[in-house]
Design an enzyme around this catalytic site. Structure first.
Site, mmCIF file in Angstrom:
data_model
loop_
_atom_site.group_PDB
_atom_site.id
_atom_site.type_symbol
_atom_site.label_atom_id
_atom_site.label_comp_id
_atom_site.label_asym_id
_atom_site.label_seq_id
_atom_site.Cartn_x
_atom_site.Cartn_y
_atom_site.Cartn_z
ATOM 1 N N ARG A 113 0.849 -1.212 0.000
ATOM 2 C CA ARG A 113 0.000 0.000 0.000
ATOM 3 C C ARG A 113 0.876 1.252 0.000
ATOM 4 O O ARG A 113 0.565 2.255 -0.631
ATOM 5 C CB ARG A 113 -0.970 0.003 1.196
ATOM 6 C CG ARG A 113 -1.711 1.321 1.345
ATOM 7 C CD ARG A 113 -3.013 1.249 2.149
ATOM 8 N NE ARG A 113 -2.940 0.484 3.364
ATOM 9 C CZ ARG A 113 -2.286 0.864 4.481
ATOM 10 N NH1 ARG A 113 -1.641 2.008 4.511
ATOM 11 N NH2 ARG A 113 -2.295 0.100 5.552
ATOM 12 N N TYR A 166 -16.227 14.978 -18.436
ATOM 13 C CA TYR A 166 -16.609 13.574 -18.281
ATOM 14 C C TYR A 166 -17.708 13.436 -17.206
ATOM 15 O O TYR A 166 -17.610 14.046 -16.134
ATOM 16 C CB TYR A 166 -15.372 12.721 -17.950
ATOM 17 C CG TYR A 166 -15.747 11.349 -17.466
ATOM 18 C CD1 TYR A 166 -16.631 10.564 -18.210
ATOM 19 C CD2 TYR A 166 -15.263 10.842 -16.269
ATOM 20 C CE1 TYR A 166 -17.022 9.316 -17.763
ATOM 21 C CE2 TYR A 166 -15.652 9.597 -15.818
ATOM 22 C CZ TYR A 166 -16.543 8.841 -16.564
ATOM 23 O OH TYR A 166 -16.944 7.614 -16.109
ATOM 24 N N ASP A 226 -7.074 17.326 -16.492
ATOM 25 C CA ASP A 226 -7.336 15.942 -16.880
ATOM 26 C C ASP A 226 -6.926 15.838 -18.350
ATOM 27 O O ASP A 226 -7.616 16.341 -19.242
ATOM 28 C CB ASP A 226 -8.830 15.641 -16.703
ATOM 29 C CG ASP A 226 -9.199 14.240 -17.154
ATOM 30 O OD1 ASP A 226 -8.428 13.620 -17.910
ATOM 31 O OD2 ASP A 226 -10.291 13.776 -16.764
ATOM 32 N N LYS A 263 -7.355 4.422 -20.494
ATOM 33 C CA LYS A 263 -7.600 4.801 -21.889
ATOM 34 C C LYS A 263 -6.341 4.583 -22.753
ATOM 35 O O LYS A 263 -5.911 3.457 -22.918
ATOM 36 C CB LYS A 263 -8.088 6.251 -21.933
ATOM 37 C CG LYS A 263 -9.232 6.576 -20.950
ATOM 38 C CD LYS A 263 -10.503 5.884 -21.320
ATOM 39 C CE LYS A 263 -11.735 6.298 -20.525
ATOM 40 N NZ LYS A 263 -11.649 6.392 -19.086
HETATM 41 C C1 PLP Z 1 -11.742 12.360 -19.415
HETATM 42 C C2 PLP Z 1 -11.862 11.284 -18.379
HETATM 43 N N1 PLP Z 1 -11.295 11.460 -17.177
HETATM 44 C C3 PLP Z 1 -11.368 10.531 -16.227
HETATM 45 C C4 PLP Z 1 -12.059 9.359 -16.412
HETATM 46 C C5 PLP Z 1 -12.128 8.353 -15.302
HETATM 47 O O1 PLP Z 1 -11.272 7.289 -15.558
HETATM 48 P P1 PLP Z 1 -11.506 5.783 -14.995
HETATM 49 O O2 PLP Z 1 -12.635 5.202 -15.750
HETATM 50 O O3 PLP Z 1 -10.196 5.150 -15.254
HETATM 51 O O4 PLP Z 1 -11.829 5.929 -13.555
HETATM 52 C C6 PLP Z 1 -12.682 9.123 -17.651
HETATM 53 C C7 PLP Z 1 -13.443 7.888 -17.949
HETATM 54 O O5 PLP Z 1 -13.790 7.081 -17.181
HETATM 55 C C8 PLP Z 1 -12.585 10.120 -18.644
HETATM 56 O O6 PLP Z 1 -13.184 9.977 -19.814
HETATM 57 N N1 LIG Z 2 -21.005 3.292 -16.100
HETATM 58 C C1 LIG Z 2 -19.788 4.067 -16.072
HETATM 59 C C2 LIG Z 2 -19.557 4.714 -17.396
HETATM 60 C C3 LIG Z 2 -18.108 4.860 -17.661
HETATM 61 S S1 LIG Z 2 -17.734 5.981 -18.978
HETATM 62 C C4 LIG Z 2 -16.032 5.684 -19.280
HETATM 63 C C5 LIG Z 2 -15.310 6.729 -20.036
HETATM 64 N N2 LIG Z 2 -14.814 7.785 -19.230
HETATM 65 C C6 LIG Z 2 -16.016 7.320 -21.203
HETATM 66 O O1 LIG Z 2 -16.066 8.557 -21.334
HETATM 67 O O2 LIG Z 2 -16.481 6.556 -22.055
HETATM 68 C C7 LIG Z 2 -19.931 5.117 -14.993
HETATM 69 O O3 LIG Z 2 -21.022 5.293 -14.452
HETATM 70 O O4 LIG Z 2 -18.948 5.735 -14.623
#
Ligand code: PLP
Ligand SMILES: N[C@@H](CCSC[C@H](N)C(=O)O)C(=O)O
Length: 403
Positions: free
Chosen positions: A54, A107, A190, A215
């Site tokens: 951890r 997001y 981000d 990603k």
């Molecule tokens: C622009 C962006 N930032 C952060 C996240 C969060 O990442 P994670 O799904 O790895 O938690 C996502 C998608 O989930 C995203 O599209």
């Molecule tokens: N059910 C998920 C959806 C994840 S979206 C993942 C990614 N960031 C995208 O933009 O496609 C949630 O509720 O987070």
């Protein structure tokens, strides 16, 4: 620890030994070994090297070191997901009563966490149009504002923020009258939509850059990860304190798997981007049964911040979105595709198609989506490495069968 290698980023991405001096593997392993161990035997009770995964793990550290070279960052931390990266940043920097300024196109999961922070932690977020630096400026409060949170380009409308200008404005917002906003305003970006290969936001003035490593960095839809980078030692200590306290450091196996993905980041992004440029041009240049789509992609000359994006990055990336003017048509296009997978996420080697308002951004309430002009007919494309002709032909048949 950041190190100037004198090599291009594409070389740094693939040559971990270049960054590894003084930290040689005892058996010269070509791939960083997976230290799948929760604990480490110490040479004495005062030995302060690795003790507990951890708190620190050699596999995680090696990948962090590699990323610190690629990202030109003094400190890099790997955590379990992109969302936990943001959670760590918020816990480490913002206190009850302080405020965040964030975009109005962002997001859906980020919006959800910020909404939760307002309800449970008393941290209010102002959502503004971050393509207009003056809108950020208007909300900057010398006492309350702690953090400006940017996505550029945004997910899903690919809007671009002037990161250097916003960073300047935020950093100028210092208390001059004796009131304290706990070390000034921080700019957090981000950078997931670009990946570290195409844009370095620490060089553009950000205090902290983070990524969903799920990603582009991973690239294969086989792991979840988050990456946090900063050049500020004090912030780095605060971030590490939270990661160790809550225990969200990336596991040894996922660190290793992420490293495997990182090594091909440059060729994947180059190919995905080359495909995306052709697909964006195809969608923008055609009339489909008299219908013209509105395409959002910073690689198109028609993008309102085309030159600004070019000045900050080395490419437009592989995510684009477009509206058709009709939700039914959009739904049919998505469902008619054969090669494009209907899937959330982006940055993967295979191409994805989605409707953000029903999928990745469904957690934003419908009335807020409307206020923020997140159109229900928006389709997002996350372009992969397939042959571009196959991708365009599949889109063409899906569109012609939908209208
Ligand atoms: C622009 C962006 N930032 C952060 C996240 C969060 O990442 P994670 O799904 O790895 O938690 C996502 C998608 O989930 C995203 O599209
Ligand atoms: N059910 C998920 C959806 C994840 S979206 C993942 C990614 N960031 C995208 O933009 O496609 C949630 O509720 O987070």
């Amino acid at each position: 620890m950041e190190k100037e290698t004198g090599y291009n980023r594409a070389t740094e991405i693939v040559h971990f030994p270049v960054c590894q001096e003084g930290n040689k593997d005892p058996y010269n392993a070509s791939s960083v070994p997976i230290y799948q161990s929760a604990t480490f035997k110490q040479t004495s009770s005062s030995d302060n090297s690795y003790d507990y995964t951890r708190s620190g793990n050699p596999t995680r550290s090696a990948v962090q070191q590699h990323l610190s070279v690629i990202m030109k960052a003094k400190h890099v931390y790997l955590v379990s997901t992109g969302m936990s990266a943001l959670d760590v940043i918020l816990r480490a920097t913002v206190k009850t009563g302080q405020e965040v300024i964030a975009g109005d196109d962002l997001y859906g999961g980020t919006n959800r966490l910020l909404t939760h922070m307002a309800e449970y932690s008393g941290v209010k977020t102002h959502h503004v149009d971050t393509t207009k630096a003056e809108q950020v400026s208007t909300k900057l409060d010398v006492v309350k504002t702690r953090l400006v949170l940017l996505e550029s380009p945004t997910n899903p409308k690919c809007q671009v923020a002037d990161i250097p200008q916003i960073a300047r404005l935020a950093h100028e917002c210092q208390s001059t009258n004796g009131t304290d906003n706990s070390n000034g305003v921080l700019v957090v970006v981000d950078n997931t939509m670009m990946s570290p290969y195409l844009q370095n936001t620490l060089e553009l003035g950000a205090d902290i850059e983070y990524h969903s490593g799920t990603k582009f960095l991973s690239g294969h839809h086989d792991l979840m990860a988050g990456v946090i980078a900063t050049n500020n030692d004090e912030l780095a200590n605060k971030l590490y304190f939270i990661i160790n306290s809550i225990g969200c450091g990336l596991s040894p196996f996922d660190s290793w798997l992420l490293h495997r993905g990182i090594k091909t980041l440059s060729i994947r992004v180059e190919k995905q981007q080359a495909n995306a440029i052709q697909i964006a041009n195809f969608l923008e240049s055609q009339l489909f049964n008299g219908i013209k789509f509105k395409v959002n992609y910073p690689g198109l000359a028609s993008h309102p911040q085309y030159n600004l994006h070019k000045s900050m990055s080395s490419g437009p990336g592989a995510v684009l979105s477009f509206t058709t003017g009709d939700v039914g048509i959009s739904e049919r296009i998505v469902e008619n595709t054969r090669l494009w997978s209907i899937s959330v996420s982006f940055g993967c080697v295979n191409s994805l198609i989605s409707m953000p308002t029903k999928m990745s951004h469904a957690s934003i309430p419908a009335e807020i989506r409307k206020q923020r002009m997140l159109d229900e007919d928006l389709i997002r494309l996350c372009v992969g490495i397939e042959h571009v002709d196959d991708l365009i032909n599949d889109l063409k048949q899906a569109i012609l069968n939908a209208i």
